[in-house]
Design an enzyme around this catalytic site. Structure first.
Site, mmCIF file in Angstrom:
data_model
loop_
_atom_site.group_PDB
_atom_site.id
_atom_site.type_symbol
_atom_site.label_atom_id
_atom_site.label_comp_id
_atom_site.label_asym_id
_atom_site.label_seq_id
_atom_site.Cartn_x
_atom_site.Cartn_y
_atom_site.Cartn_z
ATOM 1 N N GLU A 1 7.913 31.839 -50.218
ATOM 2 C CA GLU A 1 6.752 31.188 -50.832
ATOM 3 C C GLU A 1 6.483 29.902 -50.060
ATOM 4 O O GLU A 1 7.292 28.976 -50.058
ATOM 5 C CB GLU A 1 7.018 30.863 -52.301
ATOM 6 N N ASP B 1 11.684 31.264 -53.648
ATOM 7 C CA ASP B 1 10.809 30.368 -54.382
ATOM 8 C C ASP B 1 10.758 28.989 -53.728
ATOM 9 O O ASP B 1 11.795 28.454 -53.308
ATOM 10 C CB ASP B 1 11.325 30.252 -55.825
ATOM 11 N N ASP C 1 14.210 37.142 -57.232
ATOM 12 C CA ASP C 1 13.775 35.787 -56.915
ATOM 13 C C ASP C 1 14.985 34.951 -56.534
ATOM 14 O O ASP C 1 15.999 34.940 -57.238
ATOM 15 C CB ASP C 1 13.070 35.150 -58.115
ATOM 16 N N HIS D 1 2.947 35.476 -60.939
ATOM 17 C CA HIS D 1 3.337 34.764 -62.155
ATOM 18 C C HIS D 1 2.866 33.315 -62.180
ATOM 19 O O HIS D 1 2.986 32.658 -63.215
ATOM 20 C CB HIS D 1 4.862 34.798 -62.297
ATOM 21 N N ASP D 2 2.353 32.809 -61.074
ATOM 22 C CA ASP D 2 1.886 31.420 -61.011
ATOM 23 C C ASP D 2 0.365 31.298 -61.059
ATOM 24 O O ASP D 2 -0.167 30.213 -60.808
ATOM 25 C CB ASP D 2 2.388 30.752 -59.731
#
Length: 564
Positions: free
Chosen positions: A250, A193, A87, A325-326
């Site tokens: 993202e 991210d 990330d 993960h979100d």
């Protein structure tokens, strides 16, 4: 439709497995069939946002180990012909990062302009106000007053996550150096991210007032700003193009074909692929995540058809995913975690993901059918800052009466980020091997781990895990069709409204595969089988039932047919 010749590269065929490092503990050699590991942030961090608040990009969060340990991981993965995706969080840092400490030390600091600092505004009564009305993603104002220098700084997430100012050339070069630090050690790519928040409107104007709340979404001014594509192209030219890597951005607040195409079209020389978010937003309400909007199979049909047909036109590439993960777990939101349907539903979703064109991303736990915490968990079970802040804000607005926030709790039980970050369910021991029986885990462990765990599925040929292994093997054996082949949606008149159907075809050989997926808890009769008078069943999560050219799909049934 005009399609471009498909270039074949390793990252298009990759199967990526996302591990949430705080909640994963594997020590044996059994394999699922993935070839790339994605680690969310493992860098030095105060962990106020589960690692997405980075204090030092070149150090590792102490409980996870050291840079030397990560180097060993990279080397061991490469020795097994596997790769590592990290990330990259460079829209913001932690307020404990040395850059921010220096930036906030004085108005004349050399790094002052590495972040966004603005003078206060004052109303007619002389009361100090924020520089604009932007609302933080986690609630409240996106601006925070710093007593030391008498100015506000911008933090679109937590107040401890100040946004970096990408207009500053020296700051950009420093982030590029941090990227090279890891790429030179063999990291095989980045998931970037909050990527499109790096460019804001230069004037930071007020967001449009659409509610009676004091703060409004300023997304039209802080997402995909005027310099966004310049930054991505610069990043690629100065860093990424010097390595054979995968890049995934993202893309928040942006889901239309034209905007997405500007990031991923090959001739734009920007990114390999994106997470647009629409596949995990299908049960969001018109005013946000925690507002109710029921999922219907037509939504996944529309999203799937859009991107599977758009990317060949754009000469871009898809990411294929349902969980991360979100998000809450797709099994609980888009299919069923009811005991009588859970295994079939998990296998149906596996069939969906493994038969689409694009790079495949799994979240740890999908391969065993992990689900959300469930309806018997109260608000105290959720520790993630996003869910907690929302629940507390609504509770306060409703007078502190918990009996008046049942609707909010229901949405948390479906969509809270905690669900995607639950500890991996290894076995049926009290804490799924994470702690001793007399100590409390740092995060809620789903009580259903006693029945749904990896240990119980490893040697079970009928398990969800066994089915995932079968699907991933099938995908690798049929790369020409399932990865690089064309996509054609089957008409709803042949499938019915709750069955998603599509056809994949190899460009070179004309070989086809038909996919039928029942997104409902009721049996469905499908006419589309008439397309395949001479066929073989590649895979199915049920005993195929063919009568007079029709297929009967059981609840959450899935079947992949291959023409002769």
């Amino acid at each position: 439709m005009v399609c471009h010749p498909v270039e074949r590269v390793w990252w298009k065929e990759a199967v990526v497995y996302q591990i949430y490092p705080a909640n994963f503990l594997d020590s044996n050699g059994d394999g699922l069939g993935v070839d790339t590991i994605w680690l969310p942030p493992i860098f030095a961090s105060p962990q106020k946002d589960m690692g997405y608040d980075i204090a030092d990009y070149r150090s590792i969060h102490a409980p996870y180990g050291t840079v030397a340990d990560v180097q060993k991981l990279i080397d061991e993965l490469h020795s097994q012909q596997m790769r590592l995706l990290m990330d990259l969080v460079v829209n913001h840092t932690s307020d404990e990062h040395e850059w921010f400490k220096e930036s906030r030390s004085s108005r004349t600091s050399a790094k002052r302009d590495w972040y966004f600092w603005r003078d206060p505004k004052y109303d007619e009564q002389g009361i100090r106000k924020e520089p604009n009305n932007w609302k933080s993603v986690f609630g409240g104002s996106a601006w925070h007053f710093d007593e030391t220098t008498g100015q506000y700084y911008l933090a679109l997430f937590l107040l401890s996550q100040p946004d970096l100012n990408w207009t500053n050339y020296a700051m950009r070069q420093a982030t590029y150096d941090d990227m090279r630090f890891w790429l030179d050690r063999g990291v095989d790519g980045f998931r970037i991210d909050s990527m499109n928040l790096m460019s804001k409107h230069p004037n930071l104007p007020d967001g449009k007032v659409v509610t009676d709340e004091p703060y409004q979404s300023g997304a039209e001014f802080f997402a995909s700003g005027p310099k966004m594509h310049d930054y991505v192209r610069e990043m690629r030219a100065e860093v990424f193009d010097n390595y054979d890597i995968m890049t995934v951005g993202e893309l928040g607040f942006t889901k239309d074909e034209h905007s997405v195409g500007q990031y991923v079209a090959k001739d734009r020389r920007e990114l390999n692929m994106l997470f647009t978010g629409d596949i995990v937003d299908m049960d969001f309400g018109p005013n946000g995540k925690y507002e109710r909007s029921d999922f219907h199979p037509s939504k996944i049909r529309n999203v799937t058809n859009l991107w599977q047909t758009a990317m060949p036109k754009l000469n871009g590439w898809n990411s294929v995913y349902l969980d991360n993960h979100d998000s809450g777990r797709s099994l609980s939101r888009y299919a069923s975690d009811a005991p009588e349907h859970r295994a079939a539903a998990a296998k149906m979703l596996a069939t969906y993901m493994a038969t689409l064109s694009g790079t495949l991303f799994l979240l740890a736990g999908q391969e065993i059918g992990m689900a959300n915490l469930g309806k018997d968990y109260g608000a105290d079970a959720y520790i993630d800052v996003e869910a907690k802040n929302h629940y507390k804000a609504v509770l306060k607005a409703r007078g502190g009466d918990e009996s008046r926030v049942a609707d909010v709790l229901k949405e948390l039980q479906l969509k809270a980020r905690d669900h995607g970050r639950l500890p991996m369910q290894w076995d049926s021991s009290p804490n799924a091997v994470f702690t001793t029986t007399d100590s409390k885990p740092w995060m809620t462990i789903n009580k259903d781990h006693k029945e749904w765990n990896a240990a119980s599925q490893i040697d079970d040929s009928t398990s969800v895990m066994a089915y995932w292994k079968q699907m991933l093997a099938l995908r690798k054996q049929n790369t020409d069709i399932l990865v690089y082949g064309s996509y054609s949606p089957l008409p709803e008149s042949e499938t019915g409204e709750v069955v998603l159907g599509y056809e994949r075809e190899c460009h070179e050989t004309g070989k086809k595969a038909g996919v039928l997926l029942n997104f409902s808890a009721t049996q469905q009769r499908v006419l589309a089988a008439k397309r395949y008078p001479d066929f073989s069943v590649l895979v199915s999560n049920q005993d195929p039932n063919f009568v007079d050219g029709q297929i009967t799909l059981k609840p959450f049934g899935a079947i992949v047919l291959q023409s002769a």
